[in-house]
Design an enzyme around this catalytic site. Sequence first.
Site, PDB file in Angstrom:
ATOM      1  N   CYS A  99       0.885  -1.291   0.005  1.00  0.00           N
ATOM      2  CA  CYS A  99       0.120   0.011  -0.094  1.00  0.00           C
ATOM      3  C   CYS A  99       0.786   1.239   0.131  1.00  0.00           C
ATOM      4  O   CYS A  99       1.580   1.449  -0.997  1.00  0.00           O
ATOM      5  CB  CYS A  99      -0.858   0.083   1.176  1.00  0.00           C
ATOM      6  SG  CYS A  99      -2.425   1.222   0.893  1.00  0.00           S
ATOM      7  N   HIS A 138      -3.414  -5.850   1.141  1.00  0.00           N
ATOM      8  CA  HIS A 138      -2.794  -5.941   2.516  1.00  0.00           C
ATOM      9  C   HIS A 138      -2.873  -7.274   3.026  1.00  0.00           C
ATOM     10  O   HIS A 138      -3.550  -7.816   3.642  1.00  0.00           O
ATOM     11  CB  HIS A 138      -3.410  -5.360   3.590  1.00  0.00           C
ATOM     12  CG  HIS A 138      -3.574  -3.806   3.521  1.00  0.00           C
ATOM     13  ND1 HIS A 138      -2.417  -3.020   4.068  1.00  0.00           N
ATOM     14  CD2 HIS A 138      -4.145  -2.585   2.814  1.00  0.00           C
ATOM     15  CE1 HIS A 138      -2.540  -1.674   3.807  1.00  0.00           C
ATOM     16  NE2 HIS A 138      -3.526  -1.485   3.174  1.00  0.00           N
ATOM     17  N   GLU A 146      -1.010  -8.714   5.354  1.00  0.00           N
ATOM     18  CA  GLU A 146      -0.832  -8.626   6.720  1.00  0.00           C
ATOM     19  C   GLU A 146      -2.274  -8.791   7.292  1.00  0.00           C
ATOM     20  O   GLU A 146      -2.420  -9.221   8.617  1.00  0.00           O
ATOM     21  CB  GLU A 146      -0.029  -7.645   7.281  1.00  0.00           C
ATOM     22  CG  GLU A 146      -0.571  -6.256   7.435  1.00  0.00           C
ATOM     23  CD  GLU A 146      -0.656  -5.598   6.056  1.00  0.00           C
ATOM     24  OE1 GLU A 146      -0.554  -6.126   4.971  1.00  0.00           O
ATOM     25  OE2 GLU A 146      -1.095  -4.377   6.157  1.00  0.00           O
TER      26      GLU A 146
END
Lengths: 85, 234
Positions: free
Chosen positions: B88, B205, B207
């Site tokens: 990002c 994302h 994560e």
Amino acid sequence: MYLARVYVTLKPTVNDPQGLTIRGALHSLGFADVESVRAGKYLEVSLAAKSRAQAEKQLAEMCRKLLANPVIEDYRFELEELVST
Amino acid sequence: MPLRFAVVVFPGTWSDHDTQYALSGVLGQEADLVWHRERDLSRYDVVVLPGGFSYGDYLRAGAIGRFSPVMEAVAAHAEVGKPLIGICNGFQLLCEAHLLPGALMRNDSLQYRCVWVHMRVENAETPFTLACQPGQVLRIPISHGEGRYVADEETLAELESSGRVAFRYCSAEGEVTAEANPNGSMNDIAGIINDGGNVLGLMPHPERACEPLMGSEDGLALWLSLLEWAKVRA
């Protein structure tokens, strides 16, 4: 002392959804003559350069390094000498 | 031995703790939060530039953060061939720093998009995708206002022909369609790698998709790939 007016504009080939949306808004306000809108950035930088040439040189470097992204943007600037009173 | 990850924190970074949790909490690796004033990353195996809004995204996303002291160490880390991931805002930083080609611009919808998307693994031979099947579809969230990948035609052709498009937005079935592209990215690009293959930038994302509780575990594939890559190399 110099005042630089810096204009950062999108390269002609880069799609500009902001500009398109603004154009749409202008049309809906009745400005039917509007053909296109491109949105960019305007910055004022004042600097205490010793000469116009030095100010220009620094400005070009600022634009290249930070103020504009050469991948998507062009830049130009106007330089005005400020006379202290 | 666990891998040592550096998770770089800029003023305005917001996904640093999510990334650290995924790496150490879920995967049991070493993951340090590293302040952006750090100048030496040589003790780390992998560097992650996480998501957020470094320097408030002022001027352009990543434009100011890319001059942080740590960025020279980040470039040095990439130079020696170690894995570097920008997620990002991290992807935006890598493009601004010219560690990856192109730029990320305002979404074509002009909206901030915080949604689940699907992305297809286009190249399963990178350190970040080794554990994936080619064409595998991963369900991962995005959260960005400026994720529209833009590059000139020559760069795009080069990325496509050399397998450097790592991930592409797609439908749940793996079809690349205009509706599946959340931001107007050229060629539906969600992530790319550098010519050395060790630097990845992506907008989604991973994560944030590492446990069933998060709604998806598909993000693990990227981190597990890195662990496998390290094992193969050792």
